[in-house]
Scaffold this active site. Structure first.
Site, PDB file in Angstrom:
ATOM      1  CG  ASP A 104      -3.328  -8.349   1.300  1.00 49.56           C
ATOM      2  OD1 ASP A 104      -4.524  -7.803   1.452  1.00 49.56           O
ATOM      3  OD2 ASP A 104      -2.165  -8.430   1.925  1.00 49.56           O
ATOM      4  CG  HIS A 142      -1.986  -0.857   1.320  1.00 53.02           C
ATOM      5  ND1 HIS A 142      -2.862  -1.256   0.079  1.00 53.02           N
ATOM      6  CD2 HIS A 142      -2.247  -2.010   2.246  1.00 53.02           C
ATOM      7  CE1 HIS A 142      -3.561  -2.476   0.487  1.00 53.02           C
ATOM      8  NE2 HIS A 142      -3.422  -2.495   1.878  1.00 53.02           N
ATOM      9  CG  ASP A 156      -5.396  -9.851   4.129  1.00 57.39           C
ATOM     10  OD1 ASP A 156      -4.949 -10.446   3.148  1.00 57.39           O
ATOM     11  OD2 ASP A 156      -4.840  -8.552   4.581  1.00 57.39           O
ATOM     12  CG  HIS A 203      -6.742  -5.047   2.182  1.00 57.54           C
ATOM     13  ND1 HIS A 203      -6.087  -6.004   3.377  1.00 57.54           N
ATOM     14  CD2 HIS A 203      -7.926  -4.446   2.824  1.00 57.54           C
ATOM     15  CE1 HIS A 203      -6.998  -5.983   4.501  1.00 57.54           C
ATOM     16  NE2 HIS A 203      -7.882  -4.919   4.092  1.00 57.54           N
TER      17      HIS A 203
END
Length: 380
Positions: A161, A125, A250, A163
């Site tokens: 991931d 990120h 996650d 995200h």
């Protein structure tokens, strides 16, 4: 040729404190489990090199790096927020994580290893001048930039991931030498709010950003169906020289920060699929990292131990018991087996579409958006 793990105990010090989701122990617990299962014995384990600040500067702005070095809250750069608090030696440890991923890339590029991993990395990120989503320096982007500078013609980046891999996508959005592929929970529901199918690459790089935005509740069968329906096609069309992958775990059903419902077995299946694609398309050249994952005891150590075992060339059977000594370290939350006992079979998208399925709608949206840019038939 042995796979390689870039690791030192210093890398396990990347944490934001015990009251933060990115709490201590994720990496250390993984290393302990991998060691007790004999996985580390099948890898060359080497420490990261000394920090080369010029490599960090290839991606991050000087004033941002200076702010991180000061280690003080700074709203302009996103430092000192609830998500991204400052911590002791933040610059030194974050830069070392980046160097570990660069070292994995260097080992693969030079032929010292076909497969190399940095499970401490995957901080996807971070932006050139801001921290975001628990990520300070974007080790993945720094490693990709190193590969390009070293002469690598095409790099494919696949992010599993939960995200969206927004930082890596943003940094290379206009670069036709880099393909970013991200499978994630829909940004309509989840941070960082990007990663819609229509994000397909900037001018001159159309078709090099691929986003599969999955509905909440997607399980192993749906996730693996979506992966199989998109990822092999786009990688084969792009024909990368090297594959680099981010393995945030996650997406697991027990993760507290998101709403996909994968099992350890489903995640392991994706790691095996990516290893096979690296072998098929990139001559085996594969760099992998960790990433997100906040079920710190039940999920993360097992997931990344599976990753390291695959990097070593000897996958761990999901029915393998976790070692007694490791369970004693972890406590009552420690799982008994290396898998969740889940069925990872799935119906292939190519064998029939279900228009009412939200997963198939997500697959269709991605294929409609990006396949024509790659000269591929969306197949509907």
């Amino acid at each position: 040729m042995k796979g390689r793990l870039i690791y030192s105990e210093e890398l396990s010090r990347y944490d934001f404190g015990t009251d933060h989701a990115m709490a201590p122990g994720r990496v250390a617990n993984t290393i302990s489990l991998a060691r007790q299962l004999g996985v580390l014995d099948r890898l060359d384990v080497v420490p990261p090199p000394a920090v080369d600040l010029e490599l960090i500067r290839r991606v991050h702005d000087d004033d941002y790096i200076a702010a991180v070095q000061r280690g003080e809250p700074n709203a302009e750069f996103g430092l000192g927020t609830t998500d991204n608090p400052v911590f002791p030696q933040m610059h030194d440890i974050s830069a070392l994580v980046a160097m570990a991923t660069v070292e994995a890339a260097r080992a693969v590029w030079t032929g010292e290893a076909l497969r190399a991993s940095n499970i401490s990395g995957g901080l996807h990120h971070a932006m050139p001048r801001s921290t975001s989503g628990f990520c300070i320096y974007n080790d993945l982007a720094i490693a990709i930039r190193w590969l390009l500078d070293a002469g690598c013609e095409r790099v494919a980046y696949v992010d599993v991931d939960v995200h969206h891999g927004d930082g890596v996508q943003a940094i290379f959005y206009d670069d036709p030498r880099v393909m970013t592929v991200s499978l994630h929970e829909t940004p309509a529901c989840l941070f960082p709010g990007t990663g819609f199918p229509e994000e397909t690459g900037g001018p001159g790089a159309e078709g090099t950003a691929v986003n599969v935005a999955l509905p909440p509740g997607t399980d192993d069968a749906g996730w693996l169906r979506a992966f199989d329906a998109v990822v092999p096609d786009v990688l084969r069309a792009f024909a990368p020289t090297i594959l680099i992958t981010q393995h945030g775990c996650d997406s697991h059903e027990h993760d507290p920060l998101a709403d996909l419902d994968l099992s350890l077995d489903g995640q392991r299946a994706s790691y095996l699929a990516l290893a096979d694609l690296a072998d098929e398309i990139c001559g085996g050249r594969w760099i992998s990292t960790g990433g997100g994952g906040y079920a710190l005891l039940h999920v993360v150590p097992r997931a990344w131990t599976h990753l390291l075992a695959i990097v070593s060339g000897e996958p761990v059977d999901p029915e393998t018991p976790t070692p007694d000594a490791w369970r004693a370290e972890i406590g009552t939350w420690a799982p008994l087996l290396m898998g969740d006992g889940s069925d990872v079979s799935f119906a292939r998208f190519a064998d029939g579409i279900s228009p009412e399925s939200r997963v198939d709608q997500a697959i269709l949206a991605t294929r409609r958006a990006v396949y024509p840019e790659l000269g591929l038939d969306p197949g509907f």
